[in-house]
Design a protein around this motif. Structure first.
Motif, mmCIF file in Angstrom:
data_model
loop_
_atom_site.group_PDB
_atom_site.id
_atom_site.type_symbol
_atom_site.label_atom_id
_atom_site.label_comp_id
_atom_site.label_asym_id
_atom_site.label_seq_id
_atom_site.Cartn_x
_atom_site.Cartn_y
_atom_site.Cartn_z
ATOM 1 N N VAL A 162 -12.786 -2.460 -0.163
ATOM 2 C CA VAL A 162 -12.355 -2.756 1.090
ATOM 3 C C VAL A 162 -11.113 -1.865 1.526
ATOM 4 O O VAL A 162 -10.034 -1.954 0.793
ATOM 5 C CB VAL A 162 -12.140 -4.195 1.390
ATOM 6 N N HIS A 163 -11.286 -1.138 2.501
ATOM 7 C CA HIS A 163 -10.029 -0.219 2.872
ATOM 8 C C HIS A 163 -9.565 -0.706 4.454
ATOM 9 O O HIS A 163 -10.477 -0.751 5.155
ATOM 10 C CB HIS A 163 -10.263 1.228 2.956
ATOM 11 N N HIS A 202 -1.466 5.291 10.455
ATOM 12 C CA HIS A 202 -1.553 6.020 9.169
ATOM 13 C C HIS A 202 -1.178 5.356 7.811
ATOM 14 O O HIS A 202 -1.043 5.918 6.682
ATOM 15 C CB HIS A 202 -0.469 7.157 9.333
ATOM 16 N N ALA A 203 -0.908 4.015 7.997
ATOM 17 C CA ALA A 203 -0.582 3.196 7.040
ATOM 18 C C ALA A 203 -1.896 2.708 6.281
ATOM 19 O O ALA A 203 -2.565 1.700 6.852
ATOM 20 C CB ALA A 203 0.536 2.104 7.564
ATOM 21 N N HIS A 204 -1.873 3.003 5.149
ATOM 22 C CA HIS A 204 -3.155 2.605 4.276
ATOM 23 C C HIS A 204 -2.829 1.259 3.517
ATOM 24 O O HIS A 204 -2.032 0.987 2.589
ATOM 25 C CB HIS A 204 -3.236 3.515 3.176
ATOM 26 N N VAL A 205 -3.042 0.100 4.137
ATOM 27 C CA VAL A 205 -2.544 -1.021 3.837
ATOM 28 C C VAL A 205 -3.437 -1.981 2.632
ATOM 29 O O VAL A 205 -3.093 -2.852 2.175
ATOM 30 C CB VAL A 205 -2.084 -2.129 4.991
ATOM 31 N N LEU A 206 -4.897 -1.761 2.916
ATOM 32 C CA LEU A 206 -5.720 -2.104 1.952
ATOM 33 C C LEU A 206 -6.186 -1.023 1.304
ATOM 34 O O LEU A 206 -7.146 -0.167 1.776
ATOM 35 C CB LEU A 206 -6.734 -3.171 2.286
ATOM 36 N N GLY A 245 -0.023 -7.157 1.742
ATOM 37 C CA GLY A 245 -1.719 -6.802 2.548
ATOM 38 C C GLY A 245 -2.315 -8.230 1.917
ATOM 39 O O GLY A 245 -3.482 -8.195 2.451
ATOM 40 N N LYS A 246 -1.689 -9.279 1.870
ATOM 41 C CA LYS A 246 -2.279 -10.591 1.292
ATOM 42 C C LYS A 246 -3.089 -11.118 2.689
ATOM 43 O O LYS A 246 -4.309 -11.494 2.657
ATOM 44 C CB LYS A 246 -1.430 -11.533 0.828
ATOM 45 N N ASP A 297 -0.632 -6.320 -4.693
ATOM 46 C CA ASP A 297 0.510 -5.589 -4.649
ATOM 47 C C ASP A 297 0.305 -4.244 -4.079
ATOM 48 O O ASP A 297 -0.646 -3.435 -4.516
ATOM 49 C CB ASP A 297 1.303 -5.437 -6.098
ATOM 50 N N GLN A 298 1.047 -3.904 -2.919
ATOM 51 C CA GLN A 298 0.859 -2.379 -2.211
ATOM 52 C C GLN A 298 -0.685 -2.206 -1.899
ATOM 53 O O GLN A 298 -1.169 -1.093 -2.161
ATOM 54 C CB GLN A 298 1.389 -1.312 -3.178
ATOM 55 N N GLY A 299 -1.538 -3.203 -1.227
ATOM 56 C CA GLY A 299 -2.729 -3.106 -0.943
ATOM 57 C C GLY A 299 -3.720 -3.020 -2.355
ATOM 58 O O GLY A 299 -5.067 -2.747 -1.789
#
Ligand code: ADP
Ligand code: MG
Length: 260
Positions: free
Chosen positions: A27-28, A33-37, A59-60, A230-232
């Protein structure tokens, strides 16, 4: 076919054979522009309780919200009870009917009583007759210990009581999966236990649950698995005793040293 991983999280052959209640695959999610998952894969079996932990901003919330399509995803797949989420609105509605959600802020309707908050879904979404919806609502309010407060408005209830109404409201839709996003974070300490007790009872009743929480006692006692994000990225997945005793990942260790 089912492109499931090599029995991740499954303990027995029967469990491994059953399709997962929730399947997330690569899952993305981007916000602009922020890639959070960044490629989260997770399977949750029926009746399993998975606790999601991780630093603030990792990203929880975004992840848990993708499971009932509150956040659309840009890559990967999510399947809930055999229904694959996608652009099809009927399927989104079908999944939302099966997935209950409880937020940090209780989000009750302030102008409706506890009973009216709980009957709203069954009457308007499920098209139940009001009498039947009220019977169920009173049963659920009793289950969360609030039968005597059924006719009060949210402002007349404590935070812990409001959150228990919110849980009853989600249960009124008879979901197969319950998502909790830091359900006790906005509560005064003395009210946290009454909400966690309701969640404990729900877990014991066999509900499939995904819970974002920093409540270590609850996680230790109730979770089948802890997932560390952590960090997506999903960095670690382990049974609670192992996760809290010897987290494999350095970032998980650092996180635990801050909350324990
Ligand atoms: P957590 O719940 O772990 O604290 P979130 O899922 O809320 O993390 O946030 C993950 C990242 O996505 C953060 O950097 C946050 O700022 C960003 N984010 C969350 N929601 C939005 C949004 N609606 N628009 C833009 N960025 C968002
Ligand atoms: Mg959050």
């Amino acid at each position: 076919g089912e492109p499931v991983g090599p029995g991740r999280g499954a303990t027995g052959t029967a469990a491994a054979a059953a399709p997962p209640m929730v399947l997330c695959e690569d899952v993305h999610k981007w916000f602009g522009h922020a890639h959070v998952l960044k490629g989260i894969s997770l399977e949750v079996r029926q009746g399993e309780v998975v606790v999601i932990m991780g630093p603030s901003g990792s990203g929880k919330s975004t992840f848990i919200r993708t499971i009932n399509a509150l956040e659309p995803i840009q890559r990967g797949r999510i399947v809930v009870d055999g229904i694959e989420l996608g652009p099809d609105l009927h399927r989104i509605e079908a999944v939302r009917r099966e997935v209950g959600m409880v937020f940090q802020q209780f989000n009750l309707f302030p102008h409706l009583t506890a009973l009216q908050n709980v009957t709203l879904g069954p009457v308007w979404v499920r098209k139940w007759p009001r009498r039947r919806a009220e019977e169920l609502a009173l049963e659920l309010l009793a289950r969360v210990g609030l039968e005597e407060h059924a006719h009060k408005y949210p402002a007349q209830l404590s935070g812990g009581q409001q959150q228990r109404v919110a849980i009853a409201r989600a249960l009124a839709m008879q979901p197969k999966v319950m998502l909790f996003d830091e359900p006790t974070s906005a509560l005064d300490p003395e009210m946290i236990k009454e909400v966690l007790d309701v969640m404990r009872e729900l877990a014991a009743s066999g509900m499939t649950m995904l819970v974002v929480t920093h409540e270590v006692g609850f996680a230790r006692e109730v979770a089948d698995r802890i997932v560390f994000i952590d960090q997506g990225m999903l960095l670690e997945e382990a049974p609670p005793d192992r996760f809290f005793r010897e987290p494999a990942h350095e970032r998980a260790r650092r996180f635990l040293s801050q909350i324990l």
